[in-house]
Enzyme design. Sequence first.
Site, short mmCIF file in Angstrom:
data_model
loop_
_atom_site.label_atom_id
_atom_site.label_comp_id
_atom_site.label_asym_id
_atom_site.label_seq_id
_atom_site.Cartn_x
_atom_site.Cartn_y
_atom_site.Cartn_z
N ASP A 41 0.84 -1.18 0.00
CA ASP A 41 0.00 0.00 0.00
C ASP A 41 0.88 1.24 0.00
O ASP A 41 1.87 1.29 0.73
CB ASP A 41 -0.82 -0.02 1.30
N ASP A 83 -4.07 2.33 -5.57
CA ASP A 83 -2.70 2.50 -5.06
C ASP A 83 -2.25 1.22 -4.35
O ASP A 83 -1.43 1.26 -3.44
CB ASP A 83 -2.63 3.70 -4.11
#
Length: 171
Positions: A46, A89
């Site tokens: 992440d 993302d």
Amino acid sequence: DEIKASVLKHKAEHDPLTGLINREAFNQIKEVLSDTAEPVAYLIIDIDFFKSVNDKYGHPTGDLVLKKIADILGEQFRNTDYVARIGGDEFAVIMTKYGDTPEIIIQRKIETINRMLQNTGDGLPKVSLSVGVAISTMGYNVKLEEQADKALYHVKQGGRCNCSFYTLERA
């Protein structure tokens, strides 16, 4: 026609922005690796506070940051590993054939990647990655994702910009 088919296959299996394999192709790889008896490491990656990059610098810069991360992940992992962009993302990696000390290897890779992302010589904003890792001695299984997620949560609770390994104590 053969070239056309190959181009279409590549487009179907790769994320257009980063060139990494996409979620669909990654799911197929997971399926193949669930039939193997070899060890695998599953990493969920992440980007820390990525939304603020988009908010502050705009989406074109956000896209450049995603490309930079994809390039660095591609460089830092081997061609026997599977690096994918699985969402906005969010990235994931499945590592195979890594020897006796995957924790040390992975920890070093993530530290190197985070150091590279702190270097703003390219004019892009500094970012960092939080990574959750789960390891299986017997191929891929669905529990790995859950375990990697728990490890990722642990990193985020602990201040981000790091990686954490799933252990039974943390379950």
